[in-house]
Design a protein around this motif. Structure first.
Motif, PDB file in Angstrom:
ATOM      1  N   UNK A  80       0.822  -1.204   0.000  1.00 26.19           N
ATOM      2  CA  UNK A  80       0.000   0.000   0.000  1.00 26.19           C
ATOM      3  C   UNK A  80       0.863   1.264   0.000  1.00 26.19           C
ATOM      4  N   UNK A  81       2.135   1.133   0.372  1.00 24.96           N
ATOM      5  CA  UNK A  81       3.039   2.285   0.348  1.00 24.96           C
ATOM      6  C   UNK A  81       3.339   2.740  -1.077  1.00 24.96           C
ATOM      7  N   UNK A  82       3.121   1.870  -2.071  1.00 27.04           N
ATOM      8  CA  UNK A  82       3.330   2.283  -3.463  1.00 27.04           C
ATOM      9  C   UNK A  82       2.413   3.441  -3.833  1.00 27.04           C
ATOM     10  N   UNK A  96      -9.388  12.058   2.418  1.00 23.92           N
ATOM     11  CA  UNK A  96     -10.621  11.318   2.695  1.00 23.92           C
ATOM     12  C   UNK A  96     -10.524   9.966   2.018  1.00 23.92           C
ATOM     13  N   UNK A  97     -10.702   8.879   2.770  1.00 20.75           N
ATOM     14  CA  UNK A  97     -10.563   7.550   2.202  1.00 20.75           C
ATOM     15  C   UNK A  97     -11.747   6.656   2.526  1.00 20.75           C
ATOM     16  N   UNK A  98     -12.168   5.888   1.515  1.00 19.32           N
ATOM     17  CA  UNK A  98     -13.247   4.917   1.684  1.00 19.32           C
ATOM     18  C   UNK A  98     -12.686   3.502   1.636  1.00 19.32           C
ATOM     19  N   UNK A  99     -13.036   2.664   2.624  1.00 18.70           N
ATOM     20  CA  UNK A  99     -12.696   1.245   2.645  1.00 18.70           C
ATOM     21  C   UNK A  99     -11.187   1.028   2.556  1.00 18.70           C
ATOM     22  N   UNK A 100     -10.690   0.333   1.518  1.00 17.92           N
ATOM     23  CA  UNK A 100      -9.248   0.152   1.379  1.00 17.92           C
ATOM     24  C   UNK A 100      -8.557   1.496   1.215  1.00 17.92           C
ATOM     25  N   UNK A 101      -9.233   2.444   0.572  1.00 18.98           N
ATOM     26  CA  UNK A 101      -8.683   3.794   0.485  1.00 18.98           C
ATOM     27  C   UNK A 101      -8.532   4.437   1.854  1.00 18.98           C
ATOM     28  N   UNK A 102      -9.425   4.090   2.795  1.00 25.90           N
ATOM     29  CA  UNK A 102      -9.285   4.579   4.158  1.00 25.90           C
ATOM     30  C   UNK A 102      -8.079   3.985   4.855  1.00 25.90           C
ATOM     31  N   UNK A 103      -7.842   2.687   4.647  1.00 31.37           N
ATOM     32  CA  UNK A 103      -6.638   2.050   5.194  1.00 31.37           C
ATOM     33  C   UNK A 103      -5.399   2.703   4.611  1.00 31.37           C
ATOM     34  N   UNK A 104      -5.374   2.891   3.302  1.00 31.09           N
ATOM     35  CA  UNK A 104      -4.239   3.542   2.644  1.00 31.09           C
ATOM     36  C   UNK A 104      -4.025   4.947   3.182  1.00 31.09           C
ATOM     37  N   UNK A 105      -5.123   5.698   3.363  1.00 33.14           N
ATOM     38  CA  UNK A 105      -5.026   7.072   3.866  1.00 33.14           C
ATOM     39  C   UNK A 105      -4.451   7.109   5.281  1.00 33.14           C
ATOM     40  N   UNK A 106      -4.865   6.170   6.129  1.00 29.94           N
ATOM     41  CA  UNK A 106      -4.333   6.119   7.493  1.00 29.94           C
ATOM     42  C   UNK A 106      -2.826   5.869   7.493  1.00 29.94           C
ATOM     43  N   UNK A 107      -2.399   4.900   6.706  1.00 32.55           N
ATOM     44  CA  UNK A 107      -0.975   4.572   6.664  1.00 32.55           C
ATOM     45  C   UNK A 107      -0.169   5.739   6.101  1.00 32.55           C
ATOM     46  N   UNK A 147      -3.394  -9.500  -1.309  1.00 39.04           N
ATOM     47  CA  UNK A 147      -3.925  -9.706   0.033  1.00 39.04           C
ATOM     48  C   UNK A 147      -2.824  -9.618   1.085  1.00 39.04           C
ATOM     49  N   UNK A 148      -1.612 -10.003   0.730  1.00 43.76           N
ATOM     50  CA  UNK A 148      -0.481  -9.820   1.641  1.00 43.76           C
ATOM     51  C   UNK A 148      -0.300  -8.340   1.977  1.00 43.76           C
ATOM     52  N   UNK A 149      -0.433  -7.485   0.973  1.00 46.87           N
ATOM     53  CA  UNK A 149      -0.285  -6.045   1.209  1.00 46.87           C
ATOM     54  C   UNK A 149      -1.361  -5.536   2.160  1.00 46.87           C
ATOM     55  N   UNK A 150      -2.589  -6.043   2.001  1.00 42.76           N
ATOM     56  CA  UNK A 150      -3.681  -5.632   2.884  1.00 42.76           C
ATOM     57  C   UNK A 150      -3.420  -6.090   4.315  1.00 42.76           C
TER      58      UNK A 150
END
Length: 352
Positions: A112-114, A139-150, A254-257
């Motif tokens: 997700x760092x990519x 602002x992130x939704x779902x996986x985008x929210x996880x990406x935004x947090x990181x 899925x490993x990245x998630x």
């Protein structure tokens, strides 16, 4: 899929007048398939459906990150943010939506760092247009929210605020499921990280997608006044970009998630105010049930709420009974509650 947005300049977008898009060129990653990202912006003065009272001079900018098996199409959100005084932008990440190219693996990424690259390029465009000192809300939704947090954790001081719409902060079933499943995923990834994981098959008529609108099996419409609303008529989504029930799930992705979930579980230190919004409850599954239109069918809303309070020192958690996974696709009264909550929260932490 239509013509691709131009590189380095704004052009027409699939959402029509009031929306423009441009392609962001990216460096090669592990599969070197000419991946790009696409930045979209809302231009209220060109939008015949812009909301009354939308100011002509924005006071902040908001960048939206979509979720898995998704892309940006939520024009209502853009118009509401513009009315709040925000310059609205959204990015279709590499291998999603407007950025998807023939023969690419939809959504493929090994970390997700990519996504730091396209987020960084998008912010560079925003600051070039709005000024280097512009307050930015992510602002992130779902996986985008996880990406935004990181991303926010890795970039202290970069954001005015972080807004999460059903962020995917924990695997379904919570931590025990994640820990038990990780060895299996790692084993599959060692054999072939690209090979889709076998999933159950369903009859097409049994599948459920909130974007498809109200159907006969949903019964009587709760309120006749909703008849012309997209919750009933359906949102015009591109099913090549948002396939049902999902794009292929590959073990390398899925490993990245799971790595992202592990980082969240270990604790993040996000320095800006955070608004974490989610549905009132979950009813997980890709097939239709009587609860499908008033619950999160994709992630564990309770687990996300628990994880959210550990993201930083200033976190507001808001739950919306009757909400669905993408809260902006919920029934009209719930959408109004979501927009109202965002407006009040942003009045305290963003607007000036």
């Amino acid at each position: 899929m239509g013509e691709h947005a131009q590189v380095g300049r704004w052009g027409p977008d699939i959402l029509g007048p009031g929306f423009e898009a441009r392609t962001l060129e990216l460096l090669p990653d592990d599969v070197d398939d000419d991946a790009v990202a696409t930045l979209v912006r809302h231009v209220p003065h060109l939008d015949p459906h812009a909301l009354a009272g939308t100011p002509t001079t924005p006071t902040f900018a908001l960048l939206y990150l979509h979720g898995w098996n998704d892309y940006f199409f939520q024009a209502e959100l853009a118009r509401e943010i513009s009315r709040l005084g925000g310059a609205f932008y959204a990015v279709d990440l590499r291998r999603y939506g407007r950025s998807l190219r023939p023969d690419q693996m939809l959504g493929w990424v090994t970390s997700l760092a990519l996504y730091d690259e396209e987020i960084g390029l998008a912010l560079a465009v925003i600051r070039a247009e709005r000024g280097a000192g512009t307050d930015v809300v992510l602002c992130g939704h779902s996986t985008g929210g996880l990406t935004a947090c990181l991303w926010a954790d890795r970039h202290p001081g970069a954001l005015k605020a972080l807004i999460l719409n059903s962020a995917w902060l924990e695997i379904q079933g919570s931590e025990p499921v994640r820990l038990a499943g990780e060895p299996v995923v790692n084993s599959l990834a060692r054999r072939d990280p690209h090979r889709p994981i076998a999933l159950p098959s369903y009859a097409p008529e049994a599948l459920f997608s909130i974007a498809d609108g109200w159907t006969e099996r949903d019964g009587d419409l709760p309120d006749p006044a909703w008849a012309g609303d997209p919750y009933v008529t359906g949102w015009a989504v591109n099913h090549d970009w948002k396939p049902a029930p999902s794009a292929p799930i590959r073990p390398g992705w899925l490993q990245a998630i799971l790595a992202g979930h592990a980082r969240v579980a270990a604790g993040l230190d996000i320095r800006c105010p955070i608004l974490s919004m989610g549905a009132g409850r979950s009813r997980l599954g890709v097939t239709w049930t009587p609860d499908s239109r008033r619950a999160d069918t994709v992630i564990d809303a309770d687990a996300t709420a628990r994880r959210a309070i550990c993201l930083g020192d200033l976190v507001t958690v808001a739950r919306f009974p009757g909400g669905v996974h993408d809260l902006m696709l919920s029934e009209p009264p719930v959408r109004a509650q979501v927009i109202g909550a965002m407006r009040r929260w942003m009045s305290a932490y963003v607007l000036r």
